[in-house]
Design a protein around this motif. Structure first.
Motif, PDB file in Angstrom:
ATOM      1  N   LEU A 144      22.944  88.580  46.519  1.00 12.19           N
ATOM      2  CA  LEU A 144      23.906  88.641  45.426  1.00 12.19           C
ATOM      3  C   LEU A 144      23.946  90.048  44.843  1.00 12.19           C
ATOM      4  CD1 LEU A 144      23.083  85.299  43.578  1.00 12.19           C
ATOM      5  CD2 LEU A 144      25.038  85.763  45.066  1.00 12.19           C
ATOM      6  N   PRO A 145      25.075  90.446  44.269  1.00 14.09           N
ATOM      7  CA  PRO A 145      25.155  91.778  43.657  1.00 14.09           C
ATOM      8  C   PRO A 145      24.140  91.946  42.533  1.00 14.09           C
ATOM      9  CG  PRO A 145      27.340  90.795  43.892  1.00 14.09           C
ATOM     10  CD  PRO A 145      26.352  89.719  44.198  1.00 14.09           C
ATOM     11  N   ASP A 146      23.570  93.118  42.457  1.00 19.50           N
ATOM     12  CA  ASP A 146      22.598  93.411  41.406  1.00 19.50           C
ATOM     13  C   ASP A 146      23.362  93.851  40.158  1.00 19.50           C
ATOM     14  OD1 ASP A 146      20.475  94.071  39.847  1.00 19.50           O
ATOM     15  OD2 ASP A 146      19.523  95.448  41.255  1.00 19.50           O
ATOM     16  N   THR A 147      23.789  92.883  39.357  1.00 21.05           N
ATOM     17  CA  THR A 147      24.599  93.194  38.184  1.00 21.05           C
ATOM     18  C   THR A 147      23.790  93.926  37.110  1.00 21.05           C
ATOM     19  OG1 THR A 147      24.132  90.955  37.362  1.00 21.05           O
ATOM     20  CG2 THR A 147      26.188  91.284  38.562  1.00 21.05           C
ATOM     21  N   ARG A 162      36.279 108.651  32.560  1.00 21.68           N
ATOM     22  CA  ARG A 162      36.677 108.135  33.873  1.00 21.68           C
ATOM     23  C   ARG A 162      35.469 107.558  34.609  1.00 21.68           C
ATOM     24  NH1 ARG A 162      39.885 112.936  34.036  1.00 21.68           N
ATOM     25  NH2 ARG A 162      38.245 113.973  35.246  1.00 21.68           N
ATOM     26  N   ARG A 163      34.336 108.243  34.564  1.00 27.72           N
ATOM     27  CA  ARG A 163      33.125 107.735  35.213  1.00 27.72           C
ATOM     28  C   ARG A 163      32.691 106.412  34.597  1.00 27.72           C
ATOM     29  NH1 ARG A 163      28.675 111.351  34.216  1.00 27.72           N
ATOM     30  NH2 ARG A 163      27.536 109.940  35.598  1.00 27.72           N
ATOM     31  N   TRP A 164      32.790 106.305  33.265  1.00 23.92           N
ATOM     32  CA  TRP A 164      32.381 105.081  32.585  1.00 23.92           C
ATOM     33  C   TRP A 164      33.279 103.915  32.975  1.00 23.92           C
ATOM     34  CZ3 TRP A 164      34.460 101.803  28.775  1.00 23.92           C
ATOM     35  CH2 TRP A 164      33.536 100.946  28.161  1.00 23.92           C
ATOM     36  N   HIS A 165      34.593 104.131  32.984  1.00 23.51           N
ATOM     37  CA  HIS A 165      35.514 103.059  33.355  1.00 23.51           C
ATOM     38  C   HIS A 165      35.292 102.636  34.801  1.00 23.51           C
ATOM     39  CE1 HIS A 165      37.958 102.487  29.794  1.00 23.51           C
ATOM     40  NE2 HIS A 165      38.078 103.802  29.654  1.00 23.51           N
ATOM     41  N   ALA A 166      35.033 103.583  35.691  1.00 27.28           N
ATOM     42  CA  ALA A 166      34.759 103.225  37.082  1.00 27.28           C
ATOM     43  C   ALA A 166      33.484 102.395  37.188  1.00 27.28           C
ATOM     44  CB  ALA A 166      34.653 104.488  37.940  1.00 27.28           C
ATOM     45  N   ALA A 167      32.455 102.773  36.423  1.00 24.61           N
ATOM     46  CA  ALA A 167      31.209 101.997  36.439  1.00 24.61           C
ATOM     47  C   ALA A 167      31.411 100.603  35.858  1.00 24.61           C
ATOM     48  CB  ALA A 167      30.122 102.745  35.672  1.00 24.61           C
ATOM     49  N   VAL A 168      32.209 100.484  34.804  1.00 28.77           N
ATOM     50  CA  VAL A 168      32.491  99.177  34.210  1.00 28.77           C
ATOM     51  C   VAL A 168      33.271  98.308  35.195  1.00 28.77           C
ATOM     52  CG1 VAL A 168      33.776  97.999  32.384  1.00 28.77           C
ATOM     53  CG2 VAL A 168      32.337  99.963  31.830  1.00 28.77           C
ATOM     54  N   ALA A 215      31.486  92.988  40.321  1.00 30.71           N
ATOM     55  CA  ALA A 215      30.257  92.359  40.819  1.00 30.71           C
ATOM     56  C   ALA A 215      29.991  91.047  40.097  1.00 30.71           C
ATOM     57  CB  ALA A 215      29.084  93.312  40.654  1.00 30.71           C
ATOM     58  N   LEU A 216      30.266  90.993  38.791  1.00 26.55           N
ATOM     59  CA  LEU A 216      30.091  89.742  38.049  1.00 26.55           C
ATOM     60  C   LEU A 216      31.003  88.648  38.596  1.00 26.55           C
ATOM     61  CD1 LEU A 216      29.748  90.659  34.257  1.00 26.55           C
ATOM     62  CD2 LEU A 216      28.029  89.616  35.723  1.00 26.55           C
ATOM     63  N   ARG A 217      32.279  88.982  38.831  1.00 21.95           N
ATOM     64  CA  ARG A 217      33.206  87.983  39.350  1.00 21.95           C
ATOM     65  C   ARG A 217      32.799  87.529  40.746  1.00 21.95           C
ATOM     66  NH1 ARG A 217      37.040  91.263  36.466  1.00 21.95           N
ATOM     67  NH2 ARG A 217      37.303  92.588  38.310  1.00 21.95           N
ATOM     68  N   ASP A 218      32.377  88.502  41.577  1.00 23.16           N
ATOM     69  CA  ASP A 218      31.952  88.149  42.927  1.00 23.16           C
ATOM     70  C   ASP A 218      30.712  87.260  42.891  1.00 23.16           C
ATOM     71  OD1 ASP A 218      31.930  88.418  45.864  1.00 23.16           O
ATOM     72  OD2 ASP A 218      30.127  89.611  45.521  1.00 23.16           O
ATOM     73  N   LYS A 219      29.778  87.568  42.012  1.00 25.80           N
ATOM     74  CA  LYS A 219      28.562  86.764  41.895  1.00 25.80           C
ATOM     75  C   LYS A 219      28.878  85.356  41.422  1.00 25.80           C
ATOM     76  CE  LYS A 219      23.914  87.018  39.871  1.00 25.80           C
ATOM     77  NZ  LYS A 219      23.024  87.849  39.010  1.00 25.80           N
ATOM     78  N   ALA A 220      29.750  85.232  40.426  1.00 26.47           N
ATOM     79  CA  ALA A 220      30.120  83.909  39.922  1.00 26.47           C
ATOM     80  C   ALA A 220      30.847  83.101  41.000  1.00 26.47           C
ATOM     81  CB  ALA A 220      30.987  84.043  38.680  1.00 26.47           C
ATOM     82  N   ARG A 221      31.737  83.760  41.753  1.00 27.12           N
ATOM     83  CA  ARG A 221      32.468  83.058  42.810  1.00 27.12           C
ATOM     84  C   ARG A 221      31.525  82.555  43.889  1.00 27.12           C
ATOM     85  NH1 ARG A 221      33.833  84.574  47.587  1.00 27.12           N
ATOM     86  NH2 ARG A 221      33.212  86.735  47.135  1.00 27.12           N
ATOM     87  N   ARG A 222      30.574  83.386  44.277  1.00 24.75           N
ATOM     88  CA  ARG A 222      29.666  82.984  45.344  1.00 24.75           C
ATOM     89  C   ARG A 222      28.710  81.889  44.884  1.00 24.75           C
ATOM     90  NH1 ARG A 222      27.140  88.289  47.921  1.00 24.75           N
ATOM     91  NH2 ARG A 222      25.994  86.665  49.047  1.00 24.75           N
TER      92      ARG A 222
END
Length: 300
Positions: free
Chosen positions: A143-146, A113-119, A125-132
Protein backbone atom coordinates in the motif's frame (compact mmCIF):
# COMPACT_ATOMS: atom_id res chain seq x y z
CA UNK A 1 29.60 53.32 48.57
CA UNK A 2 32.66 51.35 47.45
CA UNK A 3 30.85 48.10 48.27
CA UNK A 4 27.80 49.19 46.25
CA UNK A 5 29.95 50.15 43.26
CA UNK A 6 31.87 46.87 43.47
CA UNK A 7 28.62 44.89 43.64
CA UNK A 8 27.13 46.77 40.70
CA UNK A 9 30.30 46.31 38.68
CA UNK A 10 30.28 42.60 39.45
CA UNK A 11 26.67 42.22 38.29
CA UNK A 12 27.34 44.15 35.09
CA UNK A 13 30.44 42.11 34.40
CA UNK A 14 28.54 38.89 35.05
CA UNK A 15 25.77 39.85 32.62
CA UNK A 16 28.34 40.96 30.02
CA UNK A 17 30.32 37.73 30.31
CA UNK A 18 27.20 35.56 30.25
CA UNK A 19 25.81 37.29 27.18
CA UNK A 20 28.16 38.38 24.44
CA UNK A 21 31.59 38.97 25.96
CA UNK A 22 32.99 35.45 25.72
CA UNK A 23 31.98 34.94 22.06
CA UNK A 24 33.41 38.38 21.34
CA UNK A 25 36.72 37.60 23.05
CA UNK A 26 36.96 34.29 21.18
CA UNK A 27 36.31 36.09 17.90
CA UNK A 28 38.99 38.68 18.67
CA UNK A 29 41.45 35.87 19.48
CA UNK A 30 40.65 34.08 16.21
CA UNK A 31 41.01 37.38 14.34
CA UNK A 32 44.46 37.86 15.88
CA UNK A 33 45.45 34.34 14.80
CA UNK A 34 44.09 34.98 11.31
CA UNK A 35 46.03 38.21 10.99
CA UNK A 36 49.27 36.54 12.09
CA UNK A 37 49.09 33.28 10.14
CA UNK A 38 47.15 34.14 6.99
CA UNK A 39 46.48 31.64 4.23
CA UNK A 40 50.06 30.72 3.53
CA UNK A 41 50.85 29.56 7.08
CA UNK A 42 47.37 28.61 8.23
CA UNK A 43 48.63 25.39 9.81
CA UNK A 44 51.79 26.73 11.52
CA UNK A 45 50.95 26.31 15.20
CA UNK A 46 54.65 26.46 16.08
CA UNK A 47 54.82 29.95 14.60
CA UNK A 48 51.83 30.92 16.68
CA UNK A 49 53.41 29.47 19.84
CA UNK A 50 56.64 31.35 19.16
CA UNK A 51 54.71 34.56 18.66
CA UNK A 52 52.94 34.09 22.01
CA UNK A 53 56.28 33.38 23.71
CA UNK A 54 57.81 36.48 22.13
CA UNK A 55 55.01 38.66 23.37
CA UNK A 56 55.11 37.11 26.84
CA UNK A 57 58.87 36.76 27.41
CA UNK A 58 60.76 38.43 24.64
CA UNK A 59 60.18 42.02 25.73
CA UNK A 60 60.29 43.76 29.07
CA UNK A 61 57.15 43.42 31.14
CA UNK A 62 54.74 46.17 30.18
CA UNK A 63 53.75 48.73 32.72
CA UNK A 64 50.35 48.95 34.29
CA UNK A 65 49.22 51.60 31.80
CA UNK A 66 50.25 49.53 28.79
CA UNK A 67 48.56 46.42 30.20
CA UNK A 68 45.36 48.36 30.80
CA UNK A 69 45.47 49.68 27.24
CA UNK A 70 45.84 46.13 25.89
CA UNK A 71 42.94 44.88 27.99
CA UNK A 72 40.83 47.88 27.00
CA UNK A 73 41.61 47.25 23.34
CA UNK A 74 40.52 43.61 23.62
CA UNK A 75 37.33 44.60 25.46
CA UNK A 76 36.45 47.29 22.91
CA UNK A 77 37.11 44.94 20.01
CA UNK A 78 34.94 42.29 21.67
CA UNK A 79 32.12 44.79 22.17
CA UNK A 80 32.32 45.86 18.51
CA UNK A 81 32.20 42.22 17.38
CA UNK A 82 29.27 41.46 19.71
CA UNK A 83 27.39 44.53 18.45
CA UNK A 84 27.94 43.42 14.87
CA UNK A 85 26.69 39.92 15.74
CA UNK A 86 23.55 41.40 17.32
CA UNK A 87 22.89 43.50 14.22
CA UNK A 88 23.32 40.43 12.02
CA UNK A 89 20.99 38.53 14.37
CA UNK A 90 18.19 40.99 13.62
CA UNK A 91 18.95 40.72 9.90
CA UNK A 92 18.84 36.91 10.06
CA UNK A 93 15.50 36.96 11.91
CA UNK A 94 14.09 39.27 9.23
CA UNK A 95 15.37 37.00 6.45
CA UNK A 96 13.90 33.95 8.19
CA UNK A 97 10.46 35.41 8.89
CA UNK A 98 9.72 38.20 6.39
CA UNK A 99 8.67 38.06 2.75
CA UNK A 100 11.76 39.73 1.16
CA UNK A 101 9.53 41.93 -1.01
CA UNK A 102 9.74 41.33 -4.76
CA UNK A 103 12.91 39.31 -4.37
CA UNK A 104 11.06 36.67 -2.37
CA UNK A 105 8.01 36.34 -4.61
CA UNK A 106 9.72 33.96 -7.05
CA UNK A 107 11.03 31.80 -4.20
CA UNK A 108 7.59 31.70 -2.57
CA UNK A 109 5.90 30.76 -5.86
CA UNK A 110 8.38 27.92 -6.36
CA UNK A 111 7.80 26.63 -2.82
CA UNK A 112 4.03 26.90 -3.37
CA UNK A 113 4.23 24.82 -6.55
CA UNK A 114 6.31 22.17 -4.76
CA UNK A 115 3.84 22.11 -1.86
CA UNK A 116 0.80 21.70 -4.12
CA UNK A 117 2.54 18.90 -6.03
CA UNK A 118 3.35 17.14 -2.75
CA UNK A 119 -0.24 17.55 -1.53
CA UNK A 120 -1.55 16.13 -4.81
CA UNK A 121 0.69 13.08 -4.44
CA UNK A 122 -0.51 12.61 -0.86
CA UNK A 123 -4.20 12.92 -1.74
CA UNK A 124 -3.85 10.60 -4.75
CA UNK A 125 -2.13 8.03 -2.51
CA UNK A 126 -4.94 8.34 0.05
CA UNK A 127 -7.60 7.70 -2.60
CA UNK A 128 -5.63 4.81 -4.06
CA UNK A 129 -5.15 3.28 -0.60
CA UNK A 130 -8.84 3.62 0.26
CA UNK A 131 -9.87 2.10 -3.09
CA UNK A 132 -7.56 -0.87 -2.70
CA UNK A 133 -8.68 -1.50 0.87
CA UNK A 134 -12.33 -1.56 -0.26
CA UNK A 135 -11.61 -3.94 -3.13
CA UNK A 136 -11.43 -7.70 -2.78
CA UNK A 137 -7.72 -7.85 -3.59
CA UNK A 138 -6.82 -4.94 -1.34
CA UNK A 139 -4.47 -7.05 0.75
CA UNK A 140 -2.22 -7.85 -2.21
CA UNK A 141 0.75 -5.63 -2.96
CA UNK A 142 2.30 -2.85 -0.95
CA UNK A 143 0.00 0.00 0.00
CA UNK A 144 1.15 3.59 -0.53
CA UNK A 145 3.10 5.04 2.36
CA UNK A 146 0.80 7.98 3.06
CA UNK A 147 2.64 8.93 6.26
CA UNK A 148 5.89 9.44 4.34
CA UNK A 149 4.04 11.54 1.75
CA UNK A 150 2.48 13.62 4.53
CA UNK A 151 5.92 14.23 6.04
CA UNK A 152 7.16 15.28 2.60
CA UNK A 153 4.42 17.94 2.52
CA UNK A 154 5.33 19.14 6.01
CA UNK A 155 9.01 19.44 5.08
CA UNK A 156 7.98 22.09 2.56
CA UNK A 157 5.37 23.80 4.77
CA UNK A 158 2.53 22.87 7.12
CA UNK A 159 0.13 25.06 5.16
CA UNK A 160 0.25 26.69 1.73
CA UNK A 161 3.57 28.58 1.61
CA UNK A 162 3.37 32.32 2.11
CA UNK A 163 7.04 33.09 2.86
CA UNK A 164 10.32 32.29 1.09
CA UNK A 165 11.55 30.19 4.05
CA UNK A 166 10.21 27.23 6.01
CA UNK A 167 10.81 29.10 9.28
CA UNK A 168 8.63 32.01 8.19
CA UNK A 169 5.89 29.68 7.01
CA UNK A 170 5.98 27.82 10.33
CA UNK A 171 4.76 30.90 12.17
CA UNK A 172 2.28 31.73 9.39
CA UNK A 173 0.90 28.18 9.69
CA UNK A 174 0.03 28.84 13.34
CA UNK A 175 -2.00 31.91 12.39
CA UNK A 176 -3.73 29.98 9.58
CA UNK A 177 -4.60 27.06 11.87
CA UNK A 178 -5.98 29.41 14.54
CA UNK A 179 -8.05 31.27 11.94
CA UNK A 180 -9.43 28.06 10.41
CA UNK A 181 -10.28 26.51 13.78
CA UNK A 182 -11.54 29.53 15.73
CA UNK A 183 -12.12 32.27 13.14
CA UNK A 184 -9.68 34.39 15.17
CA UNK A 185 -7.08 36.83 13.87
CA UNK A 186 -3.98 35.78 15.82
CA UNK A 187 -2.04 38.96 15.02
CA UNK A 188 -4.76 41.09 16.61
CA UNK A 189 -5.44 38.70 19.48
CA UNK A 190 -1.92 37.87 20.64
CA UNK A 191 -0.98 41.14 22.45
CA UNK A 192 -4.20 40.99 24.50
CA UNK A 193 -3.90 37.27 25.07
CA UNK A 194 -0.33 37.72 26.33
CA UNK A 195 -1.57 40.07 29.06
CA UNK A 196 -3.98 37.39 30.28
CA UNK A 197 -1.48 34.53 30.36
CA UNK A 198 -0.31 33.36 33.80
CA UNK A 199 3.39 33.52 34.63
CA UNK A 200 3.89 29.75 34.32
CA UNK A 201 2.60 29.96 30.73
CA UNK A 202 4.63 33.01 29.78
CA UNK A 203 7.95 31.53 30.92
CA UNK A 204 8.13 28.69 28.33
CA UNK A 205 7.08 31.12 25.60
CA UNK A 206 9.76 33.62 26.60
CA UNK A 207 12.37 30.85 26.79
CA UNK A 208 11.43 29.60 23.32
CA UNK A 209 11.74 33.15 21.98
CA UNK A 210 15.18 33.49 23.57
CA UNK A 211 16.27 30.19 22.03
CA UNK A 212 15.06 31.33 18.61
CA UNK A 213 16.97 34.62 18.76
CA UNK A 214 20.04 32.75 20.07
CA UNK A 215 19.91 30.55 16.96
CA UNK A 216 19.78 33.65 14.77
CA UNK A 217 22.70 35.16 16.71
CA UNK A 218 24.70 31.99 16.10
CA UNK A 219 24.20 32.51 12.38
CA UNK A 220 25.30 36.13 12.85
CA UNK A 221 28.56 34.98 14.44
CA UNK A 222 28.92 32.50 11.60
CA UNK A 223 28.70 35.32 9.06
CA UNK A 224 31.42 37.23 10.90
CA UNK A 225 33.67 34.17 10.85
CA UNK A 226 32.95 33.70 7.14
CA UNK A 227 34.15 37.26 6.57
CA UNK A 228 37.24 36.51 8.65
CA UNK A 229 37.86 33.58 6.31
CA UNK A 230 39.14 36.10 3.76
CA UNK A 231 42.27 36.34 5.91
CA UNK A 232 42.47 32.78 7.27
CA UNK A 233 40.40 30.09 5.56
CA UNK A 234 39.88 27.86 8.67
CA UNK A 235 37.75 30.73 10.05
CA UNK A 236 35.40 30.22 7.09
CA UNK A 237 35.01 26.57 8.08
CA UNK A 238 34.08 27.67 11.61
CA UNK A 239 31.64 30.20 10.18
CA UNK A 240 30.00 27.66 7.92
CA UNK A 241 29.55 25.27 10.85
CA UNK A 242 27.99 28.03 12.98
CA UNK A 243 25.61 29.02 10.16
CA UNK A 244 24.44 25.44 9.62
CA UNK A 245 24.05 24.83 13.37
CA UNK A 246 22.15 28.11 13.81
CA UNK A 247 19.85 27.34 10.89
CA UNK A 248 19.04 23.88 12.22
CA UNK A 249 18.47 25.27 15.72
CA UNK A 250 16.27 27.98 14.24
CA UNK A 251 14.02 25.41 12.57
CA UNK A 252 13.73 23.45 15.80
CA UNK A 253 13.14 26.40 18.09
CA UNK A 254 10.57 28.06 15.82
CA UNK A 255 8.58 24.82 15.83
CA UNK A 256 8.59 24.82 19.64
CA UNK A 257 7.62 28.50 19.74
CA UNK A 258 4.79 28.04 17.22
CA UNK A 259 3.43 25.01 19.10
CA UNK A 260 3.49 26.94 22.38
CA UNK A 261 1.69 29.92 20.83
CA UNK A 262 -1.00 27.64 19.42
CA UNK A 263 -1.33 25.84 22.75
CA UNK A 264 -1.72 29.17 24.56
CA UNK A 265 -4.55 30.10 22.19
CA UNK A 266 -6.23 26.71 22.66
CA UNK A 267 -6.16 26.97 26.45
CA UNK A 268 -6.93 30.67 26.95
CA UNK A 269 -9.04 31.83 23.99
CA UNK A 270 -12.24 31.63 26.05
CA UNK A 271 -10.67 33.78 28.78
CA UNK A 272 -9.78 36.35 26.11
CA UNK A 273 -13.34 36.37 24.81
CA UNK A 274 -14.74 36.74 28.33
CA UNK A 275 -12.36 39.61 29.09
CA UNK A 276 -13.63 41.40 25.99
CA UNK A 277 -17.27 40.96 27.01
CA UNK A 278 -18.05 37.99 24.80
CA UNK A 279 -18.36 35.01 27.17
CA UNK A 280 -18.96 31.62 25.60
CA UNK A 281 -20.43 28.36 26.83
CA UNK A 282 -19.11 25.07 25.54
CA UNK A 283 -16.89 24.93 22.47
CA UNK A 284 -15.39 28.18 21.19
CA UNK A 285 -16.54 28.24 17.55
CA UNK A 286 -15.62 30.23 14.47
CA UNK A 287 -18.56 32.59 15.00
CA UNK A 288 -17.17 33.43 18.44
CA UNK A 289 -13.70 33.98 17.01
CA UNK A 290 -15.03 36.26 14.29
CA UNK A 291 -16.94 38.30 16.88
CA UNK A 292 -13.81 38.62 19.03
CA UNK A 293 -11.77 39.60 15.95
CA UNK A 294 -14.24 42.41 15.19
CA UNK A 295 -13.82 43.69 18.76
CA UNK A 296 -10.02 43.49 18.56
CA UNK A 297 -9.72 45.20 15.20
CA UNK A 298 -12.22 47.90 16.22
CA UNK A 299 -14.12 47.14 13.00
CA UNK A 300 -17.44 48.85 12.40
Amino acid sequence: MNAVIASLGGKLAERWLAGLALPGVVFVAVAAVAGRLGHAQWWDLWLLAREVDRLALGSPAPGTGAALLIVLGVVLASVVAATAAQSLERLVVALWTQGWGRAGEAVTRRRRRRWHAAVDRYENALRDKARRLRSADGATGALPDTQALARACDRIALTEPDRPTWIGDRMVATAVRVRDCYGLDLAAAWPRLWLLLPEETRDPLALAQVDFTAAARRVGWGLLYLALGLLWWPAAVIGLGLCVAGWRNGRGTVSVLADLVEAAVDLHVRALAAALGHPTDGIFGTADGQAVTVLLRKDR
